[in-house]
Motif scaffolding. Sequence first.
Motif, short mmCIF file in Angstrom:
data_model
loop_
_atom_site.label_atom_id
_atom_site.label_comp_id
_atom_site.label_asym_id
_atom_site.label_seq_id
_atom_site.Cartn_x
_atom_site.Cartn_y
_atom_site.Cartn_z
N ALA A 1 0.86 -1.19 0.00
CA ALA A 1 0.00 0.00 0.00
C ALA A 1 0.89 1.24 0.00
O ALA A 1 1.92 1.27 0.68
N THR A 2 0.52 2.23 -0.80
CA THR A 2 1.27 3.49 -0.80
C THR A 2 0.29 4.64 -0.56
O THR A 2 -0.89 4.53 -0.88
N CYS A 3 0.82 5.72 0.00
CA CYS A 3 -0.04 6.88 0.26
C CYS A 3 0.83 8.11 0.41
O CYS A 3 2.05 8.02 0.44
N ASP B 1 4.26 9.39 13.77
CA ASP B 1 5.36 10.01 13.01
C ASP B 1 4.87 10.66 11.73
O ASP B 1 5.55 11.52 11.17
N ALA B 2 3.74 10.19 11.22
CA ALA B 2 3.17 10.76 9.99
C ALA B 2 1.66 10.60 10.05
O ALA B 2 1.14 9.69 10.70
N VAL B 3 0.96 11.51 9.35
CA VAL B 3 -0.50 11.52 9.43
C VAL B 3 -1.11 11.50 8.04
O VAL B 3 -0.58 12.11 7.11
N GLY B 4 -2.21 10.75 7.91
CA GLY B 4 -2.89 10.69 6.63
C GLY B 4 -4.35 10.31 6.81
O GLY B 4 -4.85 10.24 7.94
N MET B 5 -5.02 10.09 5.68
CA MET B 5 -6.48 9.84 5.71
C MET B 5 -6.83 8.53 5.01
O MET B 5 -7.93 8.38 4.50
N THR C 1 4.69 8.46 1.16
CA THR C 1 5.50 9.56 0.67
C THR C 1 5.16 10.77 1.54
O THR C 1 3.99 11.16 1.62
N ILE C 2 6.15 11.32 2.20
CA ILE C 2 5.87 12.51 3.01
C ILE C 2 5.78 13.70 2.04
O ILE C 2 6.74 14.05 1.37
N VAL D 1 4.46 17.84 -4.55
CA VAL D 1 5.51 16.98 -3.99
C VAL D 1 5.23 15.54 -4.37
O VAL D 1 6.14 14.78 -4.72
N GLY D 2 3.95 15.17 -4.34
CA GLY D 2 3.55 13.80 -4.70
C GLY D 2 3.99 13.44 -6.09
O GLY D 2 4.46 12.33 -6.33
#
Length: 182
Positions: free
Chosen positions: A17-19, A114-118, A139-140, A160-161
């Motif tokens: 999985a990538t995000c 350490d990182a946040v997403g949805m 990907t930050i 950035v993505g």
Amino acid sequence: AFPTRVLARLGVRILIATCAAGGIASAAAPGTFMVFRDHLNYQGSNPLAGPHDARWGERFVDMSEAYDPQLRALARRAARTCRLKSFEGVYVALLGPSYETPAEILALKKLGADAVGMSTVPEVLTARQAGLRVLAIATISNRAAGISKTPLSHKEVLQVGRSAGRNLASLLGYLLPRLKDQ
Ligand code: HPA
């Protein structure tokens, strides 16, 4: 989450999985890659809730090592070989679609994120239920709210993505042929 169940029924054994994610840890600079070590599910929902079908897997799913250690090591090796910055960390999934407030990011940092997403967590849950091995890479795309001095913009996240996407493609290009040895 549903396509993961379909993939599992088709015989897929590994989910990658990538995000995109906002960086909370100091190592989480835009353009770096975070290999998930673990996650916090703060989406307020779980795709395993509700009526259960035994073909999906067990009802009560162990999540003590959701992210496969061997695949994590392989992903870090892939990043090193491609000369890309990566680190292992904890991803926190929120519902969105608004970005977080600085107070929320401060609280999430204290909770170990350490990182946040949805995203990502629902498909990882169904994948683990189905017995798939899981690797997840974020990907930050930006520093999270309050850590960044400037307001968050979806345009920046997409920009950035796009450039990090090329790097992610080379990372996966190293990794995918090596999965057969896993
Ligand atoms: N917060 C939540 N989701 C995200 C972010 C963020 O800062 N960046 C990319 N996806």
